[in-house]
Design an enzyme around this catalytic site. Structure first.
Site, short mmCIF file in Angstrom:
data_model
loop_
_atom_site.label_atom_id
_atom_site.label_comp_id
_atom_site.label_asym_id
_atom_site.label_seq_id
_atom_site.Cartn_x
_atom_site.Cartn_y
_atom_site.Cartn_z
N HIS A 264 0.88 -1.31 0.56
CA HIS A 264 0.11 -0.10 0.49
C HIS A 264 0.80 1.25 0.12
O HIS A 264 2.60 1.17 0.50
CB HIS A 264 -1.16 -0.13 0.83
N CYS A 265 0.05 2.18 -0.61
CA CYS A 265 1.15 3.43 -0.57
C CYS A 265 0.23 4.55 0.34
O CYS A 265 -0.66 4.07 1.56
CB CYS A 265 1.34 4.03 -2.17
N VAL A 266 0.13 5.35 0.11
CA VAL A 266 -0.37 6.51 1.31
C VAL A 266 -1.75 6.85 1.37
O VAL A 266 -2.68 6.48 2.33
CB VAL A 266 0.30 8.20 1.19
N ARG B 7 -3.72 4.01 -1.14
CA ARG B 7 -4.58 3.19 -2.60
C ARG B 7 -3.44 1.64 -2.00
O ARG B 7 -2.66 2.21 -1.11
CB ARG B 7 -4.18 3.30 -4.17
#
Length: 483
Positions: free
Chosen positions: A26-28, A30
């Protein structure tokens, strides 16, 4: 039971089950999946989840927009799925299995320039600020600049050039370092190689054109001579030199006995790559870069420049989807090095604003839809600041027509920009702040172009959205999903 356990179970089912997940991270905002069979993902079902705000696929990754609580969602999903997450780099590596050769090349190019973007943005802001205080005559009846009437601001202007020069003139150092970092070889060698390309012992690249061939300093090796030319701000020579160093180091590390590798590998790799960079690849890269920038500049200054601009402005946003837009960074930097400015970057900044304006219209249309605004409001803000992916994937492509409206406004703005000859001194500052990178004499015209790319996409999107009934009920978004 976690907050998102229910939706996590459903998401696991909708992406094709545990066996269809090759990697997840995951990113910030998504969740990032690499799916063994992307066709098994049920996007409509996923987007119906209460915690999901949209989906899109980019660079071989299937991404689900969750929002600020993505880390909590990720933990619940990992527990439900019974899988260990991996780093974003590992996900990118796994995603290559879903990419074509062209996509892999573009991804590699993007990963080389991505670490440099923060520095380029800072450099662009500094050059923009220096434009305002040192180039625009606002005092004594429009005859003097701020630096001409103030010792303090003259000192600030001179001091800031220290950073601006470090960013742009010494760009080859950053490029070679980034290549070695991405390819997993010795980064210190990359830095040293980059420094040899911009050494003060060499004739500065900006002075080459004004120097007679007979006066260019040379290394004399008896049988042959090599021009002592620097490659300040040059992109292709640095790229070619960087990859030469990478593959030389890999070669020598493979054939060299471990007991002497600490000495032999770095010495041979660096010596040969420096010699090849200055004797062969540097001049070739310079020539190729000059040809590319000449071709682009010809298109942007020819009698058909309006047509060229309209096509580029219209199709730039779709290029972002494919990842091909990363090529423009190298072209922009080459144009700046060769012609003292780029007419390409202003169009890119305008395209960003146009997509954001389409989202702004959707915010107004869906003012009573709290779920839609969770995506559209932050997406609009980031788009106006130069980051378009959340706006395009989270809103505009989802509904279709806002994306086309943004492209239309971008085309009109691009035509005005190029026909007016608007140039930027630097790149990296996109969206509305992009005006800071524009050369002072064109700032007024660029502001007018910004007005067009705000007004046209907004009006078109709002009018079409009203005609489609979006905003007439809280869930106007279902109308578009049912198409």
């Amino acid at each position: 039971m976690g907050k998102f356990t229910g939706d996590s179970k459903k998401l696991l089912e909708y992406v094709g089950g545990r066996e269809n997940i090759a990697a997840v991270s995951h990113c910030v905002t998504r969740m990032r999946f690499v799916l063994n069979d992307p066709s098994k993902a049920d996007t409509q079902a996923i987007e119906s989840l209460a915690s999901a705000k949209g989906t899109f696929t980019q660079a071989g990754q299937f991404q689900v927009i969750i929002g600020n609580e993505v880390s909590t969602f990720y933990n619940d999903f990992a527990e439900v799925a019974g899988i260990e997450g991996v780093s974003k780099d590992a996900v990118k590596k796994a995603a290559m299995q879903n990419q074509t050769l062209l996509q892999r090349i573009m991804s590699s190019l993007a990963e080389i320039f991505a670490p440099l973007i923060p520095a380029i943005i800072v450099g662009g802001l500094i050059l923009g600020f220096r434009n305002i205080i040192g180039e625009i005559a606002l005092f004594d009846g429009g005859t003097k600049t701020l630096t001409q009437i103030s010792v303090f601001w003259a000192g600030i202007n001179s001091f800031l050039w220290l950073i601006g020069e470090a960013v742009f003139h010494f760009l080859p150092v950053c490029i070679v370092w980034s290549i070695t970092k991405k390819m997993g070889t010795t980064q210190a060698l990359g830095i040293v190689l980059g420094i040899t390309l911009v050494s003060p012992q060499l004739l500065n690249a900006y002075s080459v054109a004004a120097t007679a061939a007979a006066e260019i300093p040379k290394w004399n090796f008896g049988l042959f001579q090599v021009d002592m030319i620097g490659y300040q701000a040059q992109v292709l020579p640095a790229v070619l030199a960087g990859f030469t160093l990478v593959y030389l180091e890999r070669f020598f590390r493979k054939i060299c006995p471990a007991m002497i590798s600490m000495i032999v590998v770095p010495f041979c790799s660096l010596m040969i790559s420096v010699a090849v960079a200055h004797g062969i690849l540097g001049p070739i890269g310079w020539k190729i870069g000059a040809v590319i920038s000449d071709c682009v500049n010809t298109g942007l200054t020819s009698p058909f420049k309006g047509v060229f601009a309209g096509i580029f402005g219209f199709f730039y946003a779709p290029l972002v989807i494919t990842g091909l837009h990363h090529m423009s960074n190298a072209i922009d930097l080459q144009l700046i090095a060769d012609f003292g400015g780029t007419t390409l970057w202003p169009m890119i900044a305008l395209s960003n604003i146009a997509q954001g304006s389409a989202v702004l219209a959707m915010i107004l249309l869906q003012k009573n839809d709290a779920k839609a605004k969770e995506v559209s409001v932050p997406a609009c803000i980031s788009c106006y600041l130069g980051v378009t992916e959340p706006a395009m994937f989270g809103v505009n492509l989802k509904y279709g027509f806002p994306f086309i409206c943004g492209m239309t406004g971008s085309a009109v703005g691009a035509v005005l920009s190029v026909v007016s000859g608007i140039k930027a001194n630097a790149i990296g500052v996109g969206g509305i702040p992009g005006i800071l990178s524009i050369q002072p004499q064109y700032m007024g015209l660029f502001a007018a172009a910004m007005g067009l790319v705000i007004l046209i996409p907004f009006c078109l999107t709002y009018a079409i959205g009203r005609k489609k009934g979006i905003g007439g009920s809280q869930d106007g978004r279902q109308e578009s999903q049912g198409r």
